[in-house]
Scaffold this motif. Structure first.
Motif, PDB file in Angstrom:
ATOM      1  N   SER A 100       0.847  -1.185   0.000  1.00 39.31           N
ATOM      2  CA  SER A 100       0.000   0.000   0.000  1.00 39.31           C
ATOM      3  C   SER A 100       0.885   1.238   0.000  1.00 39.31           C
ATOM      4  O   SER A 100       1.838   1.327   0.774  1.00 39.31           O
ATOM      5  CB  SER A 100      -0.912   0.016   1.229  1.00 39.31           C
ATOM      6  N   PHE A 101       0.571   2.206  -0.852  1.00 37.74           N
ATOM      7  CA  PHE A 101       1.308   3.456  -0.927  1.00 37.74           C
ATOM      8  C   PHE A 101       0.558   4.498  -0.095  1.00 37.74           C
ATOM      9  O   PHE A 101      -0.575   4.854  -0.419  1.00 37.74           O
ATOM     10  CB  PHE A 101       1.417   3.906  -2.388  1.00 37.74           C
ATOM     11  N   PRO A 102       1.148   4.987   1.012  1.00 39.49           N
ATOM     12  CA  PRO A 102       0.390   5.807   1.957  1.00 39.49           C
ATOM     13  C   PRO A 102      -0.383   6.992   1.368  1.00 39.49           C
ATOM     14  O   PRO A 102      -1.544   7.190   1.738  1.00 39.49           O
ATOM     15  CB  PRO A 102       1.473   6.265   2.955  1.00 39.49           C
ATOM     16  N   PRO A 103       0.170   7.784   0.429  1.00 40.42           N
ATOM     17  CA  PRO A 103      -0.641   8.893  -0.101  1.00 40.42           C
ATOM     18  C   PRO A 103      -1.839   8.427  -0.929  1.00 40.42           C
ATOM     19  O   PRO A 103      -2.816   9.156  -1.064  1.00 40.42           O
ATOM     20  CB  PRO A 103       0.357   9.664  -0.980  1.00 40.42           C
ATOM     21  N   ARG A 104      -1.748   7.235  -1.484  1.00 37.61           N
ATOM     22  CA  ARG A 104      -2.853   6.645  -2.237  1.00 37.61           C
ATOM     23  C   ARG A 104      -3.021   5.214  -1.724  1.00 37.61           C
ATOM     24  O   ARG A 104      -2.615   4.258  -2.395  1.00 37.61           O
ATOM     25  CB  ARG A 104      -2.546   6.659  -3.743  1.00 37.61           C
ATOM     26  N   PRO A 105      -3.579   5.041  -0.547  1.00 41.55           N
ATOM     27  CA  PRO A 105      -3.531   3.730   0.123  1.00 41.55           C
ATOM     28  C   PRO A 105      -4.277   2.623  -0.603  1.00 41.55           C
ATOM     29  O   PRO A 105      -4.113   1.448  -0.254  1.00 41.55           O
ATOM     30  CB  PRO A 105      -4.165   4.023   1.490  1.00 41.55           C
ATOM     31  N   HIS A 106      -5.054   2.977  -1.603  1.00 47.15           N
ATOM     32  CA  HIS A 106      -5.765   1.953  -2.363  1.00 47.15           C
ATOM     33  C   HIS A 106      -4.872   1.276  -3.391  1.00 47.15           C
ATOM     34  O   HIS A 106      -5.300   0.333  -4.058  1.00 47.15           O
ATOM     35  CB  HIS A 106      -6.956   2.588  -3.086  1.00 47.15           C
ATOM     36  N   THR A 107      -3.630   1.742  -3.539  1.00 45.91           N
ATOM     37  CA  THR A 107      -2.763   1.201  -4.579  1.00 45.91           C
ATOM     38  C   THR A 107      -1.322   1.103  -4.074  1.00 45.91           C
ATOM     39  O   THR A 107      -1.021   1.359  -2.909  1.00 45.91           O
ATOM     40  CB  THR A 107      -2.842   2.066  -5.853  1.00 45.91           C
TER      41      THR A 107
END
Length: 357
Positions: free
Chosen positions: A148-155
């Motif tokens: 999960s990529f924290p600024p865009r946690p859906h991706t």
């Protein structure tokens, strides 16, 4: 002709000079207005340059004089195997390309190129970017459910790629955020989160003089491997800022390494809050923070991105304060005299490539 290519957030700078003196450089601006993410090129094929962007992948075949978007669709959910540029597939033509976040050119064959996307997929070209195929199995790894990529946690995305200089089938991959993984056999099988590896890898580097050596700069610290990523150690003594971003070894000595770092993401990437540093480690000694040597660090300076042209001791660095050069692996730095508009002082550089004369 020495060429240094800097991918900034909204433009590409192609800088050239007859040698590596700080003066005498000319700069051309390319891909202005595009949201860039990475740049890749090889000294053995300097006219071919790849630039990853939010809208896909760009390629130059004339040394950066011009760029064309590769219309091969890097789209999650299907393989693009064997299709040529301009041929969308899997019913995804209306979606366009996924962002290309990482790219690298094989040191064994400059026609072999890898690209990593968001969401996390890896594609390979064996013909210099004309056609691409997806390496399957990456998102089937056990840890994938935790990426999960924290600024865009859906991706999540592939942040960095490195081909082993002694084994063309061994590819190391950093997933932001969640895992270091590698394939020993060109993507046929994958190894997930080997012992000691970092979870939030931002950059990976190899060394042509030492088989198996791999360096990792990660949000959760620094690590290095002597067996191609199968196992890792984590030397942190003296490294006071452990949100690491860029790493480069001395081409002349695999036991000397530079890393850029900060306290955390905000002070690494955001110019208004930036407070970043550069550290050097040599021969197993503790890390040494490099300050007052000509390379701006500290308040207002975003994390540096490094590149080397392969000459011992020579490293280029780019920050929001400009482009810099050291000939003695960090003891002293000189600012390269190129135009640096005020707008660039608020940007965090995305990538850097140095091609030797």
């Amino acid at each position: 002709m020495t060429t240094v290519i800097a991918a900034l957030r909204d433009r590409l700078l192609v800088c050239t000079a007859d040698g590596i003196d700080p003066d005498g450089w000319t700069t051309e601006t390319r891909l202005e207005g595009h949201a860039l993410e990475c740049v890749a090129a090889a000294a053995s094929a300097p006219d071919r340059i790849f630039v990853g962007a939010e809208e896909g992948l760009y390629r130059s075949v004339d040394g950066g004089a011009s760029f064309d978007r590769l219309e091969t669709r890097f789209v999650a959910g299907g393989s693009s195997g064997g299709r040529t540029a301009g041929e969308p597939g899997d019913g995804a033509a209306d979606r366009g390309s996924d962002p290309v976040m990482a790219a690298t050119v094989s040191p064994h064959d400059p026609t072999v190129v890898y690209a990593g996307t968001e969401p996390s997929r890896i594609y390979r070209s064996r013909d210099g970017g004309d056609t691409w195929s997806r390496l399957e199995g990456l998102t089937d790894l056990p840890s994938a459910a935790e990426w999960s990529f924290p600024p865009r946690p859906h991706t999540h995305h592939v942040r960095c790629l490195a081909v082993d200089p002694t084994d063309p089938d061994r590819l190391a991959v950093g997933i932001e955020a969640g895992a270091f993984v590698y394939t020993p056999d060109g993507g046929e099988t994958w190894r997930d989160r080997p012992p000691g590896s970092r979870r939030d890898n931002h950059s990976l580097a190899t060394h042509p003089a030492l088989e198996g050596r791999l360096y990792a700069a990660a949000g959760d610290g620094y690590a290095e491997s002597d067996d191609g990523g199968h196992s890792w150690r984590r030397p942190q003594d003296g490294l006071e800022h452990r949100y690491c971003w860029s790493v480069v070894p001395d081409p002349g000595d695999p036991d000397r390494v530079l890393v850029s770092s900060a306290r955390g993401a905000a002070t690494a990437h955001t110019a208004s809050r930036a407070h970043s540093f550069v550290y050097r480690r040599a021969d197993g000694d503790p890390w040494e923070r490099l300050e007052g040597r000509g390379l701006p660090t500290g308040e207002g300076v975003v994390r540096a991105v490094f590149a080397t042209s392969g000459e011992p001791g020579v490293v280029f660095a780019v920050t929001n304060r400009g482009l810099f050069l050291t000939r003695d692996f960090g003891d002293s730095w000189t600012r390269i005299e190129i135009e640096w508009p005020t707008a660039l002082e608020t940007q965090s550089p995305r990538g850097l490539v140095a091609l030797p004369a």
